[in-house]
Design a protein around this motif. Structure first.
Motif, PDB file in Angstrom:
ATOM      1  N   ASP A  19       1.443  -1.083  -0.143  1.00  0.00           N
ATOM      2  CA  ASP A  19       0.036   0.366   0.081  1.00  0.00           C
ATOM      3  C   ASP A  19       0.574   1.477  -0.139  1.00  0.00           C
ATOM      4  O   ASP A  19       0.409   2.195  -0.338  1.00  0.00           O
ATOM      5  CB  ASP A  19      -1.315  -0.062   0.975  1.00  0.00           C
ATOM      6  CG  ASP A  19       0.045   0.026   2.685  1.00  0.00           C
ATOM      7  OD1 ASP A  19       0.999  -0.446   2.143  1.00  0.00           O
ATOM      8  OD2 ASP A  19      -1.035   0.323   3.446  1.00  0.00           O
ATOM      9  N   LEU A  20       2.414   1.048  -0.343  1.00  0.00           N
ATOM     10  CA  LEU A  20       2.522   2.367  -0.212  1.00  0.00           C
ATOM     11  C   LEU A  20       2.912   3.253  -1.769  1.00  0.00           C
ATOM     12  O   LEU A  20       2.746   2.321  -2.726  1.00  0.00           O
ATOM     13  CB  LEU A  20       4.655   1.641   0.056  1.00  0.00           C
ATOM     14  CG  LEU A  20       4.862   1.527   1.198  1.00  0.00           C
ATOM     15  CD1 LEU A  20       6.038   0.926   1.300  1.00  0.00           C
ATOM     16  CD2 LEU A  20       4.748   2.091   2.344  1.00  0.00           C
ATOM     17  N   GLU A  21       2.676   4.740  -1.354  1.00  0.00           N
ATOM     18  CA  GLU A  21       3.057   5.213  -2.650  1.00  0.00           C
ATOM     19  C   GLU A  21       4.432   5.423  -3.353  1.00  0.00           C
ATOM     20  O   GLU A  21       5.003   4.998  -3.233  1.00  0.00           O
ATOM     21  CB  GLU A  21       2.855   6.340  -1.625  1.00  0.00           C
ATOM     22  CG  GLU A  21       1.267   7.157  -1.606  1.00  0.00           C
ATOM     23  CD  GLU A  21       0.444   7.152  -2.029  1.00  0.00           C
ATOM     24  OE1 GLU A  21       0.820   7.852  -3.380  1.00  0.00           O
ATOM     25  OE2 GLU A  21      -0.822   6.708  -1.975  1.00  0.00           O
ATOM     26  N   SER A  22       4.478   5.558  -4.492  1.00  0.00           N
ATOM     27  CA  SER A  22       5.462   5.379  -5.479  1.00  0.00           C
ATOM     28  C   SER A  22       6.843   5.964  -4.890  1.00  0.00           C
ATOM     29  O   SER A  22       7.505   4.983  -4.252  1.00  0.00           O
ATOM     30  CB  SER A  22       5.451   5.970  -6.847  1.00  0.00           C
ATOM     31  OG  SER A  22       4.111   4.822  -7.672  1.00  0.00           O
ATOM     32  N   TRP A  23       6.811   7.121  -4.480  1.00  0.00           N
ATOM     33  CA  TRP A  23       8.103   7.836  -3.757  1.00  0.00           C
ATOM     34  C   TRP A  23       8.882   7.541  -2.516  1.00  0.00           C
ATOM     35  O   TRP A  23       9.766   7.325  -2.423  1.00  0.00           O
ATOM     36  CB  TRP A  23       7.297   9.601  -3.226  1.00  0.00           C
ATOM     37  CG  TRP A  23       6.939   9.633  -2.079  1.00  0.00           C
ATOM     38  CD1 TRP A  23       5.811   9.848  -2.326  1.00  0.00           C
ATOM     39  CD2 TRP A  23       6.637  10.148  -1.163  1.00  0.00           C
ATOM     40  NE1 TRP A  23       4.967   9.998  -1.170  1.00  0.00           N
ATOM     41  CE2 TRP A  23       5.917   9.602   0.015  1.00  0.00           C
ATOM     42  CE3 TRP A  23       8.811   9.126  -0.179  1.00  0.00           C
ATOM     43  CZ2 TRP A  23       5.793  10.469   0.938  1.00  0.00           C
ATOM     44  CZ3 TRP A  23       8.515   9.643   0.988  1.00  0.00           C
ATOM     45  CH2 TRP A  23       7.601   9.646   1.519  1.00  0.00           C
ATOM     46  N   GLN A  24       7.190   6.613  -1.745  1.00  0.00           N
ATOM     47  CA  GLN A  24       7.462   6.009  -0.780  1.00  0.00           C
ATOM     48  C   GLN A  24       8.846   4.366  -0.755  1.00  0.00           C
ATOM     49  O   GLN A  24       9.325   3.930  -0.166  1.00  0.00           O
ATOM     50  CB  GLN A  24       6.310   5.704   0.002  1.00  0.00           C
ATOM     51  CG  GLN A  24       5.874   7.080   1.080  1.00  0.00           C
ATOM     52  CD  GLN A  24       4.605   6.288   1.701  1.00  0.00           C
ATOM     53  OE1 GLN A  24       3.379   5.595   1.324  1.00  0.00           O
ATOM     54  NE2 GLN A  24       4.170   6.639   3.014  1.00  0.00           N
ATOM     55  N   ARG A  25       7.995   3.802  -1.585  1.00  0.00           N
ATOM     56  CA  ARG A  25       8.929   2.240  -2.015  1.00  0.00           C
ATOM     57  C   ARG A  25      10.298   2.981  -2.771  1.00  0.00           C
ATOM     58  O   ARG A  25      11.057   2.145  -2.276  1.00  0.00           O
ATOM     59  CB  ARG A  25       7.351   1.902  -3.731  1.00  0.00           C
ATOM     60  CG  ARG A  25       6.645   1.318  -2.501  1.00  0.00           C
ATOM     61  CD  ARG A  25       5.490   1.178  -4.803  1.00  0.00           C
ATOM     62  NE  ARG A  25       4.395   0.591  -4.255  1.00  0.00           N
ATOM     63  CZ  ARG A  25       3.867  -0.677  -3.842  1.00  0.00           C
ATOM     64  NH1 ARG A  25       4.686  -1.822  -4.768  1.00  0.00           N
ATOM     65  NH2 ARG A  25       2.783  -0.927  -3.847  1.00  0.00           N
ATOM     66  N   ASN A  27      12.401   5.479  -2.098  1.00  0.00           N
ATOM     67  CA  ASN A  27      12.900   5.493  -0.952  1.00  0.00           C
ATOM     68  C   ASN A  27      13.091   4.808   0.168  1.00  0.00           C
ATOM     69  O   ASN A  27      13.948   4.297   0.767  1.00  0.00           O
ATOM     70  CB  ASN A  27      11.843   6.623   0.036  1.00  0.00           C
ATOM     71  CG  ASN A  27      12.612   7.426   0.739  1.00  0.00           C
ATOM     72  OD1 ASN A  27      12.428   6.639   2.485  1.00  0.00           O
ATOM     73  ND2 ASN A  27      13.095   8.834   0.813  1.00  0.00           N
ATOM     74  N   GLU A  68       6.687  -7.724  -3.103  1.00  0.00           N
ATOM     75  CA  GLU A  68       5.834  -6.353  -2.052  1.00  0.00           C
ATOM     76  C   GLU A  68       4.678  -7.546  -1.912  1.00  0.00           C
ATOM     77  O   GLU A  68       4.201  -9.232  -2.207  1.00  0.00           O
ATOM     78  CB  GLU A  68       4.587  -5.703  -3.372  1.00  0.00           C
ATOM     79  CG  GLU A  68       3.694  -6.382  -4.475  1.00  0.00           C
ATOM     80  CD  GLU A  68       2.898  -5.221  -4.675  1.00  0.00           C
ATOM     81  OE1 GLU A  68       3.090  -4.360  -4.770  1.00  0.00           O
ATOM     82  OE2 GLU A  68       2.322  -5.945  -5.668  1.00  0.00           O
ATOM     83  N   SER A  93       6.813   2.439   8.990  1.00  0.00           N
ATOM     84  CA  SER A  93       6.227   3.422   9.154  1.00  0.00           C
ATOM     85  C   SER A  93       6.516   5.695   9.814  1.00  0.00           C
ATOM     86  O   SER A  93       5.956   5.739   9.140  1.00  0.00           O
ATOM     87  CB  SER A  93       4.184   3.333   9.342  1.00  0.00           C
ATOM     88  OG  SER A  93       4.436   2.803  11.133  1.00  0.00           O
ATOM     89  N   HIS A 140       7.681  -7.372  -6.956  1.00  0.00           N
ATOM     90  CA  HIS A 140       7.429  -6.213  -7.064  1.00  0.00           C
ATOM     91  C   HIS A 140       7.019  -5.803  -8.906  1.00  0.00           C
ATOM     92  O   HIS A 140       7.837  -6.077  -9.630  1.00  0.00           O
ATOM     93  CB  HIS A 140       7.758  -5.210  -7.083  1.00  0.00           C
ATOM     94  CG  HIS A 140       7.424  -3.426  -6.614  1.00  0.00           C
ATOM     95  ND1 HIS A 140       7.329  -2.888  -7.851  1.00  0.00           N
ATOM     96  CD2 HIS A 140       6.861  -2.728  -6.016  1.00  0.00           C
ATOM     97  CE1 HIS A 140       7.296  -1.787  -7.696  1.00  0.00           C
ATOM     98  NE2 HIS A 140       6.766  -1.601  -6.399  1.00  0.00           N
TER      99      HIS A 140
END
Length: 141
Positions: A19-25, A27, A68, A93, A140
């Motif tokens: 469920d992570l956002e693209s930028w979070q993945r 980072n 993932e 988180s 992923h």
């Protein structure tokens, strides 16, 4: 010159919460693999150099496979990594709310192992041990 494909007897795997956002993945992946490179120096290959002799930093000597899964998959993989004593990096988180290494370490230290809200995990070790650790996760997309 040897042109045979290299097959590694070890594996580097990153497992990200789905469920992570693209930028979070991106980072989280970058932070996690930096931990493996510092802890297991033999993972890092030789420096690079282009045809003009300009040097570049070395990178991992083998591919990093990114998977993932859901929260349960991450918790299970974390337990398996610990049981197998695999070199492991975690991203919780809470680290999204910190801005430096000192606060990152404090945020992880404040939570018992079973209570870690994992959003990412990186492991390294023998292929079969890593495969068993991330079993149930999917590659992923």
């Amino acid at each position: 010159m040897n042109t045979q494909p290299l097959r590694f007897d070890t594996k580097i795997a990153v497992l990200l919460r789905a469920d992570l956002e693209s930028w979070q993945r991106l980072n989280v992946t970058a932070f996690l693999v930096s931990g493996l490179g510092s802890r297991v120096p033999e993972l890092v290959g030789e420096p690079y150099e282009d045809a003009d002799g300009v040097g570049y930093l070395p990178m991992f000597r083998q591919p990093v496979l990114v998977f993932e899964g859901g929260e349960k998959t991450l918790r299970t993989a974390h337990g398996r990594a610990l049981d197998r004593a695999l070199p492991c990096a975690v991203f919780t988180s809470g680290l999204f709310a910190t801005g430096n290494d000192r606060d990152n370490r404090a945020a992880v230290r404040a939570v018992p192992t079973a209570g870690l809200d994992l959003v990412g995990l990186a492991v390294y070790g023998p292929r079969n041990a890593v495969d068993k650790t991330v079993k149930g996760a999917r590659m992923h997309p």
